[in-house]
Design a protein around this motif. Structure first.
Motif, PDB file in Angstrom:
ATOM      1  N   TYR A  37       0.848  -1.184   0.000  1.00  0.00           N
ATOM      2  CA  TYR A  37       0.000   0.000   0.000  1.00  0.00           C
ATOM      3  C   TYR A  37       0.886   1.238   0.000  1.00  0.00           C
ATOM      4  O   TYR A  37       2.027   1.196   0.465  1.00  0.00           O
ATOM      5  N   PRO A  38       0.364   2.367  -0.522  1.00  0.00           N
ATOM      6  CA  PRO A  38       1.212   3.549  -0.693  1.00  0.00           C
ATOM      7  C   PRO A  38       1.714   4.206   0.599  1.00  0.00           C
ATOM      8  O   PRO A  38       2.886   4.529   0.697  1.00  0.00           O
ATOM      9  N   LYS A 108       3.323   7.165 -11.214  1.00  0.00           N
ATOM     10  CA  LYS A 108       1.961   7.563 -10.860  1.00  0.00           C
ATOM     11  C   LYS A 108       1.805   9.055 -11.099  1.00  0.00           C
ATOM     12  O   LYS A 108       2.787   9.785 -11.130  1.00  0.00           O
ATOM     13  N   LYS A 109       0.580   9.481 -11.249  1.00  0.00           N
ATOM     14  CA  LYS A 109       0.294  10.903 -11.412  1.00  0.00           C
ATOM     15  C   LYS A 109      -0.530  11.391 -10.239  1.00  0.00           C
ATOM     16  O   LYS A 109      -1.507  10.750  -9.853  1.00  0.00           O
ATOM     17  N   MET A 110      -0.118  12.506  -9.671  1.00  0.00           N
ATOM     18  CA  MET A 110      -0.890  13.124  -8.604  1.00  0.00           C
ATOM     19  C   MET A 110      -0.852  14.627  -8.819  1.00  0.00           C
ATOM     20  O   MET A 110       0.226  15.212  -8.914  1.00  0.00           O
ATOM     21  N   TYR A 111      -2.016  15.221  -8.891  1.00  0.00           N
ATOM     22  CA  TYR A 111      -2.120  16.668  -9.128  1.00  0.00           C
ATOM     23  C   TYR A 111      -1.337  17.072 -10.371  1.00  0.00           C
ATOM     24  O   TYR A 111      -0.670  18.105 -10.398  1.00  0.00           O
ATOM     25  N   GLY A 112      -1.374  16.228 -11.408  1.00  0.00           N
ATOM     26  CA  GLY A 112      -0.725  16.545 -12.673  1.00  0.00           C
ATOM     27  C   GLY A 112       0.775  16.292 -12.708  1.00  0.00           C
ATOM     28  O   GLY A 112       1.395  16.427 -13.747  1.00  0.00           O
ATOM     29  N   LYS A 113       1.357  15.940 -11.578  1.00  0.00           N
ATOM     30  CA  LYS A 113       2.798  15.672 -11.532  1.00  0.00           C
ATOM     31  C   LYS A 113       3.031  14.156 -11.499  1.00  0.00           C
ATOM     32  O   LYS A 113       2.306  13.431 -10.849  1.00  0.00           O
ATOM     33  N   VAL A 118       4.215   3.469  -4.862  1.00  0.00           N
ATOM     34  CA  VAL A 118       3.792   2.083  -4.708  1.00  0.00           C
ATOM     35  C   VAL A 118       2.390   1.918  -5.293  1.00  0.00           C
ATOM     36  O   VAL A 118       1.466   2.634  -4.923  1.00  0.00           O
ATOM     37  N   GLU A 119       2.265   0.991  -6.232  1.00  0.00           N
ATOM     38  CA  GLU A 119       0.960   0.650  -6.796  1.00  0.00           C
ATOM     39  C   GLU A 119       0.314  -0.366  -5.857  1.00  0.00           C
ATOM     40  O   GLU A 119       0.922  -1.397  -5.544  1.00  0.00           O
ATOM     41  N   LYS A 137      -2.991  -3.013  -9.305  1.00  0.00           N
ATOM     42  CA  LYS A 137      -3.887  -1.849  -9.465  1.00  0.00           C
ATOM     43  C   LYS A 137      -5.177  -2.085  -8.677  1.00  0.00           C
ATOM     44  O   LYS A 137      -6.286  -1.938  -9.194  1.00  0.00           O
ATOM     45  N   VAL A 138      -5.010  -2.458  -7.425  1.00  0.00           N
ATOM     46  CA  VAL A 138      -6.136  -2.843  -6.575  1.00  0.00           C
ATOM     47  C   VAL A 138      -7.046  -1.650  -6.283  1.00  0.00           C
ATOM     48  O   VAL A 138      -6.579  -0.557  -5.993  1.00  0.00           O
ATOM     49  N   LYS A 139      -8.333  -1.906  -6.362  1.00  0.00           N
ATOM     50  CA  LYS A 139      -9.354  -0.977  -5.866  1.00  0.00           C
ATOM     51  C   LYS A 139      -9.811  -1.568  -4.537  1.00  0.00           C
ATOM     52  O   LYS A 139     -10.141  -2.752  -4.469  1.00  0.00           O
TER      53      LYS A 139
END
Length: 158
Positions: A37-38, A108-113, A118-119, A137-139
């Motif tokens: 987990y991230p 990964k992308k967060m806020y465009g960056k 960790v996936e 890519k767990v939901k």
């Protein structure tokens, strides 16, 4: 090098909460769930950990131990575990050895960056030490139920 379904998982030793050292080969005879987990104390990770916690008796009945893994340090892990009352250990992977072994570091992308992170991924290792199942890519919603069903199925077949 990374692990593949049906192949033996290379032995590893890692530091975990409760002053424990986890060595995969020492767990032979039990099934092992390792979920990546991230970050500690974030909403999705808290929910996922809580789902594992709430189903721990069922995992134990299926001869399965559970470990959560992130790049957070042991102090953060101890706080997260205590606050959420987790009944399983959290492995600290600051050096990313397990992350690389299981190939869970992804762009990964967060806020465009873009950044490497960790996936969210889960791996089920059978009692002989082979990778039986993987989820990438767990939901979070419903995920722990899927892992538990697979653990029961593989345990029953053994």
């Amino acid at each position: 090098m990374s692990v593949n379904v049906g192949q033996p998982v290379p032995d590893f030793t890692a530091q975990a909460t409760s002053d424990t050292t986890v060595t995969l080969s020492a767990l032979r005879g039990k099934q092992v769930v390792i979920y990546f987990y991230p970050k500690d104390s974030t909403p999705g990770c808290t929910t996922e950990g809580g789902d594992f916690r709430d189903n721990m008796a069922d995992f134990e009945a299926a001869n399965t131990v559970v470990f959560g893994v992130s790049r957070d340090g042991l102090r953060a892990h101890e706080n997260f575990k205590a606050k959420q009352d987790f009944n399983f250990e959290l492995i600290s992977d600051k050096e990313e050895a397990l992350c690389h072994l299981f190939d869970v570091i992804k762009l990964k992308k967060m806020y465009g960056k873009e950044h490497l992170g960790v996936e969210r991924s889960t791996f089920l290792i059978d009692r002989e030490g082979k990778l039986a199942r993987e989820w990438r890519k767990v939901k979070v919603p419903g995920h722990v139920g899927e892992v538990l069903a697979a653990a029961r199925e593989i345990n029953a077949a053994a």
